[in-house]
Scaffold this active site. Structure first.
Site, mmCIF file in Angstrom:
data_model
loop_
_atom_site.group_PDB
_atom_site.id
_atom_site.type_symbol
_atom_site.label_atom_id
_atom_site.label_comp_id
_atom_site.label_asym_id
_atom_site.label_seq_id
_atom_site.Cartn_x
_atom_site.Cartn_y
_atom_site.Cartn_z
ATOM 1 N N LYS A 1 6.166 2.782 -7.732
ATOM 2 C CA LYS A 1 7.492 3.223 -7.284
ATOM 3 C C LYS A 1 8.611 2.753 -8.202
ATOM 4 O O LYS A 1 9.651 3.416 -8.316
ATOM 5 C CB LYS A 1 7.734 2.768 -5.847
ATOM 6 N N GLY B 1 2.877 4.225 3.324
ATOM 7 C CA GLY B 1 2.599 4.142 4.751
ATOM 8 C C GLY B 1 3.381 3.070 5.467
ATOM 9 O O GLY B 1 3.024 2.672 6.581
ATOM 10 N N GLY B 2 4.468 2.585 4.835
ATOM 11 C CA GLY B 2 5.294 1.590 5.502
ATOM 12 C C GLY B 2 4.839 0.156 5.300
ATOM 13 O O GLY B 2 5.526 -0.776 5.726
ATOM 14 N N GLU C 1 16.118 -2.403 -2.765
ATOM 15 C CA GLU C 1 17.121 -1.349 -2.834
ATOM 16 C C GLU C 1 18.012 -1.384 -1.598
ATOM 17 O O GLU C 1 17.685 -2.021 -0.596
ATOM 18 C CB GLU C 1 16.468 0.026 -3.001
ATOM 19 N N GLU D 1 10.457 8.466 -3.633
ATOM 20 C CA GLU D 1 9.137 8.492 -4.249
ATOM 21 C C GLU D 1 8.699 9.931 -4.490
ATOM 22 O O GLU D 1 9.285 10.874 -3.956
ATOM 23 C CB GLU D 1 8.095 7.780 -3.376
ATOM 24 N N ASN E 1 5.104 12.252 -4.411
ATOM 25 C CA ASN E 1 3.687 12.339 -4.073
ATOM 26 C C ASN E 1 3.035 13.364 -4.989
ATOM 27 O O ASN E 1 3.403 14.542 -4.988
ATOM 28 C CB ASN E 1 3.498 12.740 -2.609
ATOM 29 N N ARG F 1 0.324 15.084 -5.064
ATOM 30 C CA ARG F 1 -0.816 15.661 -4.350
ATOM 31 C C ARG F 1 -0.302 16.664 -3.332
ATOM 32 O O ARG F 1 0.905 16.854 -3.179
ATOM 33 C CB ARG F 1 -1.582 14.554 -3.612
#
Length: 447
Positions: free
Chosen positions: A116, A164-165, A200, A287, A289, A291
């Site tokens: 990230k 996923g946190g 951030e 972010e 992804n 995919r």
């Protein structure tokens, strides 16, 4: 075009990929663990190979076993779906090193966006707006405290890898930042084997907006509009819709142009999704992804394109058969993720499906590998179905969704269907007035 595709996944997404392949005349190979021997994707595929016992690390995450399955069956491409090995750059390189096509982006882009911190640096250089924060890893608590003062509280400590946190902690003060920093690093190290974190600005009431992209590797890039994924619990998406109730046509066009320009400069190939926080009229990249997304069906419903089919075509070397001007977003779509969980406590509820009846009618789609008599295993993610509904307007879509939820029967296990039935009747959701924290507050999980 490929002759045979190995599907390196399970459940509804494996079945989804199988269907796209068959419509292209491509033979399919299913891989499965011993727990999934009776799974629907295994039953329908042209060939199947058992790649290990139930634990994912010994089967669906077993790179050598999956590549061996592709070699012995003569597959000329592998589609990873989402989750498992879909964003594993080492796996993608191994696939290509064996002369097999990886249906996804290049390993280098997977690696870049999987970090990230590196992803944020890349997007800043490409002109994509980002959340104010550290320009790299935060190596120690002293640096974290200095940054907290400079950025201004509240701040968010985030793991550089994973998702996923996990490895995410909010700090409202310097005192809280000490615990948040240590906690995020410990959690990230345990979950991902990488305790690198960055910091951030924490946005208090943002929406989660993401843009779906397709790029063919020949310089052609298009966006397919946005999805609003703000209804989340514990950073896990529960319901998604497209278009977002919060955006207007000008905002959609402006951000679409920005993300298309960025991916052209990056030289990206295949499907990808850029995720943003949106607050007070401003977008902040969080972010990318690299995919297919779980929620890709809502985009398919409003744009009329098969994203898996496009992924396969792109990976085979074909250019996009359409331009941005050809993308025509029509109507509104909503997706409900149905999990095998207690709808109040979210405790997993694996077991045998005693009865199963799906809703139907105009504009109703079910993506699921369930069938009556199937036993939901306890070894994997609890999502067992996706209900996707389309209408000419958001109101029509919502009314159709309520009707479909009331028709849906999954017996023998507990599911989150009751949660969705309640959720879609709340005034805040009806009005489109929600942010990423709203669902947890509504459920009493957060003050």
């Amino acid at each position: 075009m490929f002759e045979k595709v190995l599907i390196a996944n399970r459940g509804e997404i494996a079945l989804r990929i199988h269907r796209a392949c068959k419509e292209l005349g491509i033979h399919t190979v299913a891989v499965h663990s011993t727990a999934d021997a009776d799974a629907m994707h295994v039953r329908l595929a042209d060939e199947s190979v058992c790649v290990g016992p139930p634990p994912a690390r010994e089967s669906y995450l077993n790179k050598a076993a999956i590549i061996s399955a592709a070699v012995i069956t003569g597959a000329d491409a592998i589609h990873p779906g989402y989750g498992f090995l879909s964003e594993n750059a080492d796996f993608a390189r191994m696939v290509e090193d064996h002369g097999i096509a990886f249906i996804g982006p290049s390993p280098d882009h997977i690696s870049m966006m999987g970090d990230k911190i590196e992803a944020k640096r890349a997007m800043i250089s490409l002109g994509v707006p980002c959340v104010p924060g550290s320009d790299g890893p935060v190596p120690d608590l002293e640096t974290a405290l200095k940054l907290g003062t400079e950025i201004g509280y509240p701040v968010l400590v985030k793991a550089a890898g994973g998702g996923g946190g996990k490895g995410m902690k909010v700090a409202n003060s310097a005192a809280e930042l000490e615990d948040a920093y240590r906690g995020a690093r410990a959690e990230a190290g345990a979950a991902f084997g990488n305790d690198v974190v960055y910091i951030e600005k924490y946005l208090g009431h943002p929406r989660h907006i993401e843009f779906q992209m397709l790029a063919d590797g020949h310089g052609n890039v298009v966006h397919l509009g946005e999805r609003d994924c703000s209804l989340q619990r514990f950073h896990q998406k529960v319901l998604e819709e497209s278009p977002s109730p919060a955006l207007n046509a000008d905002q959609r066009r402006r951000m679409g142009e920005i993300v298309v320009s960025a991916l052209k400069k990056l030289g990206y190939r295949n499907a990808g999704t850029l995720e943003f926080l949106y607050q007070d009229g401003e977008f902040y990249f969080i972010e990318m992804n690299t995919r297919l997304q779980v929620e890709h069906p809502v985009t398919e419903m409003v744009c009329g394109l098969d994203l898996v089919r496009e992924q396969i075509r792109i990976a085979s070397g074909a250019p996009l058969a359409f331009t941005q001007a050809d993308v025509n977003l029509q109507g509104h779509a909503i997706e409900c993720r149905i999990n095998a969980e207690n709808p109040d406590t979210f405790a997993p509820s694996p077991g045998k499906i005693a009865e199963y009846h799906t809703p139907g009618g105009l504009g109703v789609r079910i993506d699921s590998a369930l069938y009556s008599g199937y036993r939901v295993p306890s070894n994997y993610d609890s999502m067992v179905a996706k209900l996707i509904v389309h209408g000419t307007s958001r109101n029509e879509c919502l009314m159709r969704l309520r009707r479909a939820l009331d028709e849906y029967v999954i017996g023998g296990i507990q599911t989150t269907l009751p949660l969705h039935r309640r959720l879609t009747r709340t005034q805040e959701f009806i009005d489109g007035r929600y942010d990423i924290h709203w669902l947890e507050r509504w459920m009493g999980l957060k003050k």
